[in-house]
Structures are given as C-alpha cells and as structure tokens.
Design an enzyme around this catalytic site. Structure first.
Site, PDB file in Angstrom:
ATOM      1  N   LYS A 177      48.595  23.378  38.195  1.00  6.38           N
ATOM      2  CA  LYS A 177      48.473  24.152  36.953  1.00  6.38           C
ATOM      3  C   LYS A 177      48.423  25.630  37.344  1.00  6.38           C
ATOM      4  O   LYS A 177      47.390  26.135  37.789  1.00  6.38           O
ATOM      5  CB  LYS A 177      47.202  23.691  36.220  1.00  6.38           C
ATOM      6  CG  LYS A 177      46.543  24.699  35.299  1.00  6.38           C
ATOM      7  CD  LYS A 177      47.353  25.038  34.071  1.00  6.38           C
ATOM      8  CE  LYS A 177      46.639  26.151  33.299  1.00  6.38           C
ATOM      9  NZ  LYS A 177      46.983  27.510  33.810  1.00  6.38           N
ATOM     10  N   GLY A 229      40.158  30.710  41.676  1.00  3.69           N
ATOM     11  CA  GLY A 229      40.074  31.552  40.491  1.00  3.69           C
ATOM     12  C   GLY A 229      38.713  32.203  40.430  1.00  3.69           C
ATOM     13  O   GLY A 229      38.070  32.441  41.461  1.00  3.69           O
ATOM     14  N   GLU A 251      37.588  28.023  45.452  1.00  3.33           N
ATOM     15  CA  GLU A 251      37.760  29.279  46.208  1.00  3.33           C
ATOM     16  C   GLU A 251      37.748  30.395  45.180  1.00  3.33           C
ATOM     17  O   GLU A 251      38.692  30.559  44.403  1.00  3.33           O
ATOM     18  CB  GLU A 251      39.079  29.243  46.976  1.00  3.33           C
ATOM     19  CG  GLU A 251      39.092  28.127  48.001  1.00  3.33           C
ATOM     20  CD  GLU A 251      40.316  28.134  48.885  1.00  3.33           C
ATOM     21  OE1 GLU A 251      41.102  29.090  48.832  1.00  3.33           O
ATOM     22  OE2 GLU A 251      40.481  27.161  49.624  1.00  3.33           O
ATOM     23  N   CYS A 287      41.215  38.421  46.457  1.00  2.00           N
ATOM     24  CA  CYS A 287      39.836  37.934  46.397  1.00  2.00           C
ATOM     25  C   CYS A 287      38.996  38.521  47.518  1.00  2.00           C
ATOM     26  O   CYS A 287      37.810  38.747  47.364  1.00  2.00           O
ATOM     27  CB  CYS A 287      39.823  36.411  46.453  1.00  2.00           C
ATOM     28  SG  CYS A 287      40.770  35.766  47.845  1.00  2.00           S
ATOM     29  N   GLU A 392      32.957  42.131  40.651  1.00  2.00           N
ATOM     30  CA  GLU A 392      34.331  42.091  41.176  1.00  2.00           C
ATOM     31  C   GLU A 392      35.248  42.811  40.189  1.00  2.00           C
ATOM     32  O   GLU A 392      35.393  42.384  39.044  1.00  2.00           O
ATOM     33  CB  GLU A 392      34.776  40.639  41.343  1.00  2.00           C
ATOM     34  CG  GLU A 392      36.140  40.544  42.000  1.00  2.00           C
ATOM     35  CD  GLU A 392      36.662  39.121  42.101  1.00  2.00           C
ATOM     36  OE1 GLU A 392      36.517  38.361  41.135  1.00  2.00           O
ATOM     37  OE2 GLU A 392      37.233  38.782  43.157  1.00  2.00           O
TER      38      GLU A 392
HETATM   39  P1  NAD Z   1      40.720  32.514  36.290  1.00  2.00           P
HETATM   40  O1  NAD Z   1      39.461  31.871  36.705  1.00  2.00           O
HETATM   41  O2  NAD Z   1      40.761  33.243  35.007  1.00  2.00           O
HETATM   42  O3  NAD Z   1      41.913  31.457  36.214  1.00  2.00           O
HETATM   43  C1  NAD Z   1      42.230  30.632  37.320  1.00  2.00           C
HETATM   44  C2  NAD Z   1      42.956  29.396  36.819  1.00  2.00           C
HETATM   45  O4  NAD Z   1      42.055  28.612  36.045  1.00  2.00           O
HETATM   46  C3  NAD Z   1      44.163  29.692  35.907  1.00  2.00           C
HETATM   47  O5  NAD Z   1      45.210  28.802  36.229  1.00  2.00           O
HETATM   48  C4  NAD Z   1      43.614  29.387  34.532  1.00  2.00           C
HETATM   49  O6  NAD Z   1      44.601  29.016  33.607  1.00  2.00           O
HETATM   50  C5  NAD Z   1      42.700  28.225  34.842  1.00  2.00           C
HETATM   51  N1  NAD Z   1      41.683  27.972  33.805  1.00  2.00           N
HETATM   52  C6  NAD Z   1      41.068  28.874  33.020  1.00  2.00           C
HETATM   53  N2  NAD Z   1      40.210  28.244  32.189  1.00  2.00           N
HETATM   54  C7  NAD Z   1      40.289  26.916  32.462  1.00  2.00           C
HETATM   55  C8  NAD Z   1      39.667  25.770  31.939  1.00  2.00           C
HETATM   56  N3  NAD Z   1      38.765  25.845  30.957  1.00  2.00           N
HETATM   57  N4  NAD Z   1      39.984  24.568  32.471  1.00  2.00           N
HETATM   58  C9  NAD Z   1      40.885  24.463  33.471  1.00  2.00           C
HETATM   59  N5  NAD Z   1      41.525  25.523  33.995  1.00  2.00           N
HETATM   60  C10 NAD Z   1      41.229  26.740  33.501  1.00  2.00           C
HETATM   61  O7  NAD Z   1      41.115  33.441  37.528  1.00  2.00           O
HETATM   62  P2  NAD Z   1      42.298  34.471  37.592  1.00  2.00           P
HETATM   63  O8  NAD Z   1      41.936  35.619  36.706  1.00  2.00           O
HETATM   64  O9  NAD Z   1      43.595  33.770  37.412  1.00  2.00           O
HETATM   65  O10 NAD Z   1      42.235  34.922  39.110  1.00  2.00           O
HETATM   66  C11 NAD Z   1      41.405  35.936  39.568  1.00  2.00           C
HETATM   67  C12 NAD Z   1      40.192  35.350  40.258  1.00  2.00           C
HETATM   68  O11 NAD Z   1      40.605  34.462  41.295  1.00  2.00           O
HETATM   69  C13 NAD Z   1      39.370  36.415  40.927  1.00  2.00           C
HETATM   70  O12 NAD Z   1      38.003  36.176  40.707  1.00  2.00           O
HETATM   71  C14 NAD Z   1      39.720  36.230  42.404  1.00  2.00           C
HETATM   72  O13 NAD Z   1      38.743  36.710  43.292  1.00  2.00           O
HETATM   73  C15 NAD Z   1      39.892  34.762  42.494  1.00  2.00           C
HETATM   74  N6  NAD Z   1      40.673  34.384  43.676  1.00  2.00           N
HETATM   75  C16 NAD Z   1      40.042  33.760  44.711  1.00  2.00           C
HETATM   76  C17 NAD Z   1      40.746  33.415  45.864  1.00  2.00           C
HETATM   77  C18 NAD Z   1      40.073  32.695  46.999  1.00  2.00           C
HETATM   78  O14 NAD Z   1      40.768  32.099  47.819  1.00  2.00           O
HETATM   79  N7  NAD Z   1      38.748  32.721  47.102  1.00  2.00           N
HETATM   80  C19 NAD Z   1      42.103  33.723  45.965  1.00  2.00           C
HETATM   81  C20 NAD Z   1      42.719  34.370  44.889  1.00  2.00           C
HETATM   82  C21 NAD Z   1      41.995  34.695  43.743  1.00  2.00           C
END
Ligand code: NAD
Length: 484
Positions: A177, A229, A251, A287, A392
């Site tokens: 997804k 995320g 992550e 991240c 962040e």
């Molecule tokens: P997000 O949490 O908004 O979304 C991540 C994913 O979750 C998306 O695909 C989104 O559609 C999905 N999602 C959202 N709500 C959901 C729900 N209720 N049920 C199931 N899926 C759902 O994150 P983002 O804004 O896309 O990404 C940025 C974040 O990701 C930042 O906090 C960043 O630090 C983190 N990140 C972490 C790493 C790591 O490896 N630690 C790597 C990249 C990004």
C-alpha cells in the site's frame, strides 16, 4: 502540458482500476500541477488483494529457496533495465532530485534485490540440538503468510524494495500500500514486475490510508504488517489491528542529533551535515535527517560559518536537472507543515542563522513558480525543549545547539521522544565507541551520514518504532522435540 496518465492497481497479476473507478490526482511538487492519476481503492479492492495473495501463497512458499532467488534476481534486472525511467518517475512524483534517484535510489535497489536473493537460503535454515542419546530438538523457519507493506511518500522505491524483497525472499506473498502523495513509481513497478513474478505474489493497491489502508490492516487474511511512516499512524494501525493480532514492524520518524566535536575534521563535518544529512538530502524529508546539530563550543562559530557558506550554494529548481542540488517539498500539505515551523521557530525565540524564505522567489525559472520550495534554514538555540528541537519537521530546517562536554552532548541528544539515528563527527576512536554505546538510537554514523547498508539492521528505539526489514524478520521459527 504532457498527457496525464492513469495508473492501475496490481491484483492477482491483473492491472485493475479501483472498484467503482475512483481516482486521486498525483501532483508534481516542482510545478504544483497534476501529472498522473492513481486508483482510489476501496475495501473491496483490499479484500480482492488479500484473496489473490492467499491464493498465490501455497505455490510461492513451497518453492525451493534457490528457485525463489532466481525470480528475485530477475526483479533486480527489471530495476537495472528500467533505471532511467524509474528514477525520472520518482523525481517527477515526489521531487527527489535526479542525482539522488538515478545515482543512489534505483541502483541501490538493484543491489538490495540481489542481496535478498542471496539470503533466500537463510529463510529455510533452522537449528538442531542433541538432547540425549534418544532425543533431539530442531526448528523450522516458515514465512508468516501474507505480508502487508505500508510505505511513506518520501522514498517510495527504497521502502517498497526493502519491504517486498525480504518478505518475498522468505516465501511470503505481499500486498503493498503506497502513500497517496507519491504512488506512481510503485504502480509502475507493478506493471513491470507482473512480467516476472507469478500472479498474486505481489499485489499493489493505492489509495487513502484511512480507506483502503485501514481495510487492509483489519483484514484477518493478513499475517504480518510492516509499516514505514509516522509515529501517529503507527499508533492508529496498532489500535485498528487489535481484533486480529498480527506481528508488526514499525520504522517511524526521527529527530536525529548530529554531534560535532572540536577534534573533528571540520571540512568533512560541515559538508556531510549540509549535504548528506539535511538540506540537500531530499530537502530534509528523510526519517534520519540530522536536524539537531550539536556543536562543541570551541568550534561553534567556525562550524556555523562553514555550514552557512555551503548552504548559500544550494541550488533549487528543475529536479530533473543534474545541476539542481535541492528539490521541493513533496506535497502541499507537507509544505504547509514545514513552513509553519519557520514561524514557530521565530516565535519560540530561536535565532534565525540562515534561510527562512519559501515560495516562488526561490526559483529562477517561471515553470517552477507553482512548486513547493523552502529555503535551507538553520535556527540556533541553547534550549533543546523548543518545538523546533523536539518535533519532526521533515523538511530542510535544522537547529544548531552548542555543548561543552561529551556527557552534555549525550544528554541533549537523548532528550528526545525519538531514537532513530545519530551522527558523530570526531577523530577520537574511543569517543566514537562510547557515543555508539550511549546514544539511544538504532543507527549511528561516525564521520559519515545516511549510509544505510543492506544487511545491517535499521531499527529504531522509543517513538521511532521497533522491528526491521530483513529476511529473517519475515519468518517465524517453530520448534519440535523428538524422542525415540
Ligand atoms: P504517514 O504515517 O502519514 O503515512 C504512511 C503510510 O501509512 C501511507 O501509505 C498512508 O497512506 C498509510 N496510512 C495512513 N493512515 C493509515 C491507516 N489508518 N491505516 C493504514 N494505513 C494508513 O507517513 P508519511 O507522511 O507518508 O511519511 C512520513 C513519515 O515517515 C515521517 O514521520 C518519516 O520520518 C517516516 N519515515 C520513516 C522511515 C524509517 O525507515 N524509519 C523512512 C521513511 C519515512
């Protein structure tokens, strides 16, 4: 304007629109214009993807490890053969500059798929123990079943690969997804990979997190979730999945300290911080962004001067040009979030060292005036409790904080709800070992930054999550004791 192409989901080997035909716009963040349409999938699409992945599971999981490795090497070839197109899609879709996507992301993923292929054997290795003349115990490793990968918008090709490659190597089938803000590279990969993966082995459904994402998370046909995320979404997913317990890896976000000691090579530190860890590193949308720059007092002024000089030469503009060194913020929503912190920092009393501007004035070319541009920005403060030090921001905004002793640096670094990564700049080997031991983060870089090496676990602490993507993390190990 170029034609707006509509992309499809991949379910059971077929390219399909969302049930009901709903779509979402995909915006090029360098121009602010819609450049593609993606399916807005429904709960029905989620159920269909789960059914397809379950149907494909018995055959894929029963393949000998060598046969699975053979297929994964073909996937690696797909990345190599389509490298230019994939890099350009990623750059157009989320603004990551072409020198990153073409030189780092896509070639890195070819390597990662080959690494995953090489590790297929580890997924079928168990252990055995002799318990006496007539008794022995042994284990067998098995895939979990259907693995759901949920990925963010900031680095879709890399997170897609880290999740899909290791889960498939272990014998799971996969549903991916992607994030609604940057989906196209994942959907294009679906088109390319259906030629090499058996139908249903990999399924891709795009759409909103709270719609199709939520339906997938709640489905009892999913056996494991691996999500990259935000911490907030990880908590929502945890709560939504309590009716059907499943293992999860998260992550998540970070607020990495980047600690510069007076004995460091200052040229390397200034260059590494401003290019590898924040600012030109995907405009800070990583991240592990080293966004808290802790500097030992005797070199504080000199480091600030050096970073200011480097930041002045950062060039924004066409992300597809090799001359551009920093791209836009990936979406309007994130642009508004990042720019709000420029105001928050000033209101909180942090000193603005450089940057602070945003919008069309930052680019020369009219074609990019509608893009989401934010100037590399450095605040300075002695108060690590400010919001710009604790939250962040996920953009090209960092904060410099002075310190005196090693103990003080560790205390400031660990004063964070996050614990993902840290950078240490020092020529003292003993100090680098002590910092690695004492910093409450999963990944430490010494005299370098953001080198994420396939094979070394990438796992956070505290609100940065738990678990990591690897072949073994996608298996369960069962035990048996035999007496005869
Ligand atoms: P997000 O949490 O908004 O979304 C991540 C994913 O979750 C998306 O695909 C989104 O559609 C999905 N999602 C959202 N709500 C959901 C729900 N209720 N049920 C199931 N899926 C759902 O994150 P983002 O804004 O896309 O990404 C940025 C974040 O990701 C930042 O906090 C960043 O630090 C983190 N990140 C972490 C790493 C790591 O490896 N630690 C790597 C990249 C990004």
């Amino acid at each position: 304007m170029a034609e707006v192409r509509e992309y499809s989901n991949l379910i059971g080997g077929e390219l399909r629109p969302a049930t009901g035909g709903g779509t979402l716009d995909s915006v090029n963040p360098a121009t602010g214009e819609v450049w593609a349409k993606i399916p807005r999938s429904t709960a029905q699409d989620a159920a269909d993807a789960v059914a397809a992945a379950r149907k494909a599971l018995p055959r894929w999981s029963a393949l000998p490890a060598a046969a699975r490795a053979h297929v994964l090497r073909k996937v690696a070839d797909v990345f190599a053969q389509n490298a230019k197109e994939l890099a350009e899609i990623e750059t157009t879709d989320n603004g990551r500059i072409i020198s990153e996507t073409a030189k780092r992301d896509v070639p890195g993923m070819t390597y990662l798929w080959h690494m995953a292929a090489a590790e297929c054997g580890a997924a079928v290795e168990g252990k055995s123990v002799i318990l006496g003349p007539k008794s022995m115990g042994f284990t067998r490793r098995e895939p979990y079943g259907v693995v759901l990968g949920i990925i963010p918008w900031n680095s879709p090709i890399s997170t897609f690969s880290a999740k899909a490659a290791y889960a498939l190597a272990a014998g799971n089938t996969v549903i991916m997804k992607p994030a609604e803000q940057a989906t196209v590279s994942t959907l294009r990969l679906g088109e390319l990979l259906r030629e090499v993966l058996p139908p249903g082995t990999l399924n891709i459904v795009s759409g909103l997190g709270e719609e199709v994402g939520d339906a997938l998370v709640r489905d009892r046909g999913i056996n494991k979730i691996t999500m990259t995320g935000s911490t907030e979404t990880a908590k929502i997913i945890t709560r939504a999945s309590t009716d059907a317990l499943k293992p999860m890896d998260f992550e998540l976000g970070g607020k990495a300290p980047n600690i510069v000691f007076a004995d460091a090579d200052l040229d390397a530190a200034a260059e590494g911080i401003t290019t590898m860890s924040i600012f030109t590193a995907n405009a800070g949308q990583v991240c592990v962004a080293g966004s808290r720059i802790l500097i030992q007092r005797p070199i504080y002024d000199e480091m600030i001067e050096r970073m200011t000089a480097i930041a002045k030469n950062i060039k924004m503009g066409d992300p597809l040009s090799l001359e551009t060194t920093m791209g836009p913020i990936a979406s309007r929503e994130q642009y508004e979030r990042v720019t709000s912190y420029l105001e928050i920092g000033v209101k909180e009393g942090a000193e603005l060292v450089f940057g602070g501007r945003f919008g069309a004035e930052l680019v020369d070319d009219e074609a990019y005036a509608g893009g989401y541009w934010v100037e590399p920005t450095l605040f300075a403060t002695t108060d690590n409790s400010l919001r710009v030090c604790q939250e962040e921001i996920f953009g090209p905004v960092a904060v410099a904080i002075p310190f005196d002793t090693e103990e003080e640096a560790v205390a400031i670094a660990n004063d964070s709800t996050y614990g993902l990564a840290a950078g240490v700049w020092t020529t003292d080997l003993g100090r680098s070992q002590r910092m690695f031991r004492d910093l409450q983060v999963g990944y430490v870089w010494v005299n370098t930054y953001r080198k994420i090496v396939p094979g070394l676990p990438f796992e956070g602490m505290k609100d940065s999550g738990y678990g990591h993507d690897s072949v073994l993390a996608n298996t369960r190990e069962r035990s048996c004791v035999i007496e005869h």
